[in-house]
Design an enzyme around this catalytic site. Structure first.
Site, PDB file in Angstrom:
ATOM      1  N   THR A  21      40.316  47.728  32.807  1.00 43.05           N
ATOM      2  CA  THR A  21      40.368  46.429  33.461  1.00 43.05           C
ATOM      3  C   THR A  21      40.016  46.563  34.923  1.00 43.05           C
ATOM      4  O   THR A  21      39.495  47.571  35.342  1.00 43.05           O
ATOM      5  CB  THR A  21      41.772  45.811  33.359  1.00 43.05           C
ATOM      6  OG1 THR A  21      41.710  44.527  33.964  1.00 43.05           O
ATOM      7  CG2 THR A  21      42.795  46.664  34.071  1.00 43.05           C
ATOM      8  N   THR A  59      42.554  40.546  45.742  1.00 44.33           N
ATOM      9  CA  THR A  59      41.365  39.907  46.343  1.00 44.33           C
ATOM     10  C   THR A  59      41.509  38.382  46.149  1.00 44.33           C
ATOM     11  O   THR A  59      42.194  37.750  46.933  1.00 44.33           O
ATOM     12  CB  THR A  59      40.034  40.437  45.756  1.00 44.33           C
ATOM     13  OG1 THR A  59      40.032  40.236  44.349  1.00 44.33           O
ATOM     14  CG2 THR A  59      39.843  41.901  46.083  1.00 44.33           C
ATOM     15  N   ASN A  67      33.896  30.228  42.686  1.00 45.37           N
ATOM     16  CA  ASN A  67      32.784  31.153  42.490  1.00 45.37           C
ATOM     17  C   ASN A  67      31.470  30.665  43.057  1.00 45.37           C
ATOM     18  O   ASN A  67      30.509  31.427  43.151  1.00 45.37           O
ATOM     19  CB  ASN A  67      32.660  31.523  41.018  1.00 45.37           C
ATOM     20  CG  ASN A  67      33.745  32.495  40.644  1.00 45.37           C
ATOM     21  OD1 ASN A  67      33.814  33.577  41.215  1.00 45.37           O
ATOM     22  ND2 ASN A  67      34.626  32.094  39.745  1.00 45.37           N
ATOM     23  N   LYS A 122      45.647  44.255  39.770  1.00 47.01           N
ATOM     24  CA  LYS A 122      44.976  43.155  40.462  1.00 47.01           C
ATOM     25  C   LYS A 122      43.819  42.681  39.607  1.00 47.01           C
ATOM     26  O   LYS A 122      43.263  43.450  38.810  1.00 47.01           O
ATOM     27  CB  LYS A 122      44.514  43.561  41.862  1.00 47.01           C
ATOM     28  CG  LYS A 122      43.390  44.571  41.939  1.00 47.01           C
ATOM     29  CD  LYS A 122      42.004  44.033  41.798  1.00 47.01           C
ATOM     30  CE  LYS A 122      41.722  42.881  42.722  1.00 47.01           C
ATOM     31  NZ  LYS A 122      40.359  42.328  42.402  1.00 47.01           N
TER      32      LYS A 122
END
Lengths: 405, 405
Positions: free
Chosen positions: B190, B153, B400, B179
């Site tokens: 995770t 991503t 973000n 990932k």
């Protein structure tokens, strides 16, 4: 850079408390950076300090002096925290106390030292000590705002609050100043806060009331989740109003506690409103919880999430990040199917699903203002708790990459 | 933007595991975003998932299917996390499993779904399902790197590791892909990690070994302290090597566990090296502690401190912030006078005071490299633990504030 803050034109002087300031050049040039506070001998003093185990030399000295004597002087410097300075730091803090004691005719144990600023640099006590005679001469009941300016570091605005109300038919006053902007996640205390009142409080009651009010104010804020090495909050009660706490009826005692808690909340919120790089003032209200600890754990999980904080900075109604932060709060009792989420009264998530009426445009509108209230209901009880925090901006990173704490 | 990462030219195929990829356009255009993994029926599978209570629909479905059957297919999509999607999200995850089961002649319970990407948007299952026939036709043992690309991503680089070694005189292989870049503070698992081996492992041993290796790898990293809603780590053991774990001598079993842990640590570190906005790869090694929990608590206190992370971004040897973060780790046994601190082998703080030989210029030189090792000794015991983390940069805030998780 602060959100919704102005310096008050006027605060109430507290009979029995005098203050003065000086430009000692500890770190800053062309501004006051030392404040002296004098309290009448009959006053009682309560104090709470950082729980950080790497606490600063002045914190250790102040704690010891409080056990040995009743304080008459508080000496505060900005620009150097005198933290991480080992035994020579302790000696420096004692040296500052010694100068004040000698000049004022007090004992060294009657002086409490406070420092805030850079960690790990030696404090130049000479710069402070040479200013002590002028500081004592300059003492005045009207210097609260000047003192609020003198104790600033990365603060962008001086922070002071004051209130006056009637108890037992007499006028009682409360005035406080505070500094703090980064390294803010107080634990049992905050950065530096000095609050005075003319109520008469015995030394047991003052500590108990202060601890409870601290829990509802300074222990309910966070800027970056970093608990400082120098946090301290001091409450001074001079008794000059002629009103004695222990003589009050229970309802009046409660009224006083509410006034004090309210004023300390205003001071605590002022730290958040002036948080480093802040562009949003955010209240996180967690309702319908089983215990206060549960509410606090969920509230701080959301308040300290970098992903929630960057979304807030972008005014992005990214509720998925808020719900994720609720979900990773360490709480076995949490049941996400009972959780509801609103932002500024727009219901987003309700009982395990997106609220039917929620739209992205409604979310965007709710996130637009400078002041944001995130309300989370856990559906597990009747307790609630609010914490206050900031967003996480480019400016926070810039300040803290450039500024040496 | 990653630190010290390259895509390997070659990874070992695992006999009994085949993979394929497709560009389904779930969110991204012009790249693969779906991966299918097929495992032989005799293989055993272990899996650990996020402890986030707001976990995603595919996590819930995968957990249930694992209880009901032995998996034959894993279907993974990037770009949409299918999290915060309520009962329709569960139905969507089941629908994807149903498509794979039907086309492959398997039962729905033999298919595990995985999703990663944006939270809170409906997953368009049609886009995935129309690609299932081609995915099954395209299965090949050599598609590990292609699959590592397809599950990305905000990752900037595909992450894969592989090793081969001898056990009981036979060649055994381990290969894994992973990932993850942000929302990284795994708890029991995770982001998405898929590891395969040709060892034969019974279903009890595989889960036990996986849990232990996860604790030492994915549970020992953090980028931003945010635990994801979709974390999952799967270990597949096909047995094709002809080597059976339960037949091995204790020393050989330990050798295998070490190999697996090492590979999973490489994968976990790859997530950190490709952390959002990363400019430093930081190891925090906490030594001489009484318990592993104590070491972990101190390590994560430092690793998640925004003040430490911004100082790292600035290459500023701001040891005061590191010591402050050690000091506020919630640990009653901590005694700061026993604590030592080194950065890249430069001793800074030793037994309650700044190290006599320390200089600011030595500290600056130690902080300059891309790879930083912060070593903290507590002087309380003999246990040690290392966690890996990133710095906090402007780029993290930009990503973000702009990216919708």
């Amino acid at each position: 850079m602060s959100v919704g803050l102005t310096v008050p034109d006027h605060v109430h002087a507290i009979d029995g408390v005098r203050l003065s300031v000086a430009a000692a050049g500890v770190r800053y040039r062309g501004r006051d950076d030392v404040a002296l506070i004098e309290i009448v001998p009959e006053a009682t003093v309560g104090a709470v300090f950082t729980q950080n185990k790497f606490c600063a030399a002045p914190v250790l000295v102040a704690q010891q002096h409080l056990q040995q004597s009743s304080p008459k002087y508080l000496i505060v410097n900005a620009g150097n925290a005198n933290a991480g300075t080992g035994t020579s730091g302790i000696e420096a803090a004692l040296q500052v106390c010694r100068c004040v004691a000698k000049e004022a005719g007090a004992s060294i144990e009657q002086v409490l030292p406070f420092s805030t600023g850079v960690i790990g640099e030696a404090l130049d006590t000479e710069k402070i000590c040479t200013n002590v005679p002028a500081l004592i001469q300059g003492l005045s009941a009207d210097n609260w705002i000047a003192a609020a300016h003198a104790i600033m570091t990365t603060d962008t605005i001086a922070k002071a609050c004051s209130s006056q109300f009637n108890l037992a038919g007499k006028k009682v006053s409360l005035t406080g100043i505070v500094k703090g902007s980064g390294m803010i996640r107080p634990n049992m205390a905050t950065m530096l806060a000095f609050v005075a009142t003319d109520l008469e409080l015995d030394s047991e009651a003052i500590q108990e009331i202060l601890a409870a009010a601290t829990e509802q104010s300074f222990n309910s804020i966070t800027v970056d989740g970093d608990t400082s090495t120098n946090d301290a909050c001091v409450l001074m009660a001079t008794g000059a109003s002629g009103v004695k706490y222990s003589d009050l009826a229970a309802a009046e005692q409660q009224q006083y506690v509410n006034e004090l808690t309210g004023l300390m909340q205003q001071l605590a919120q002022a730290i958040v409103r002036d948080g480093e790089g802040v562009s949003k003032f955010v209240s996180i209200r967690v309702r319908d919880t089983a215990t206060p600890a549960q509410a606090k754990s969920v509230a701080f999980s959301v308040a300290n999430s970098p992903l929630v904080k960057t979304a807030l900075a972008a005014s992005d109604p990214n509720w998925g990040r808020i719900m994720a932060a609720v979900g990773y709060a360490q709480d076995d009792a949490l049941d996400m199917t009972n959780v509801s989420l609103s932002i500024n009264d727009v219901l987003i998530w309700h009982q395990g699903a997106l609220a039917p009426d929620y739209s992205e445009s409604a979310g965007k509108a709710a996130m637009a203002p400078e002041e944001i209230c995130i309300e989370i209901s856990l559906g597990l009880g009747t307790v609630e708790k609010t914490v206050w925090t900031t967003d996480l901006t480019h400016e926070y990173v810039r300040i803290n990459a450039e500024y040496r704490t």
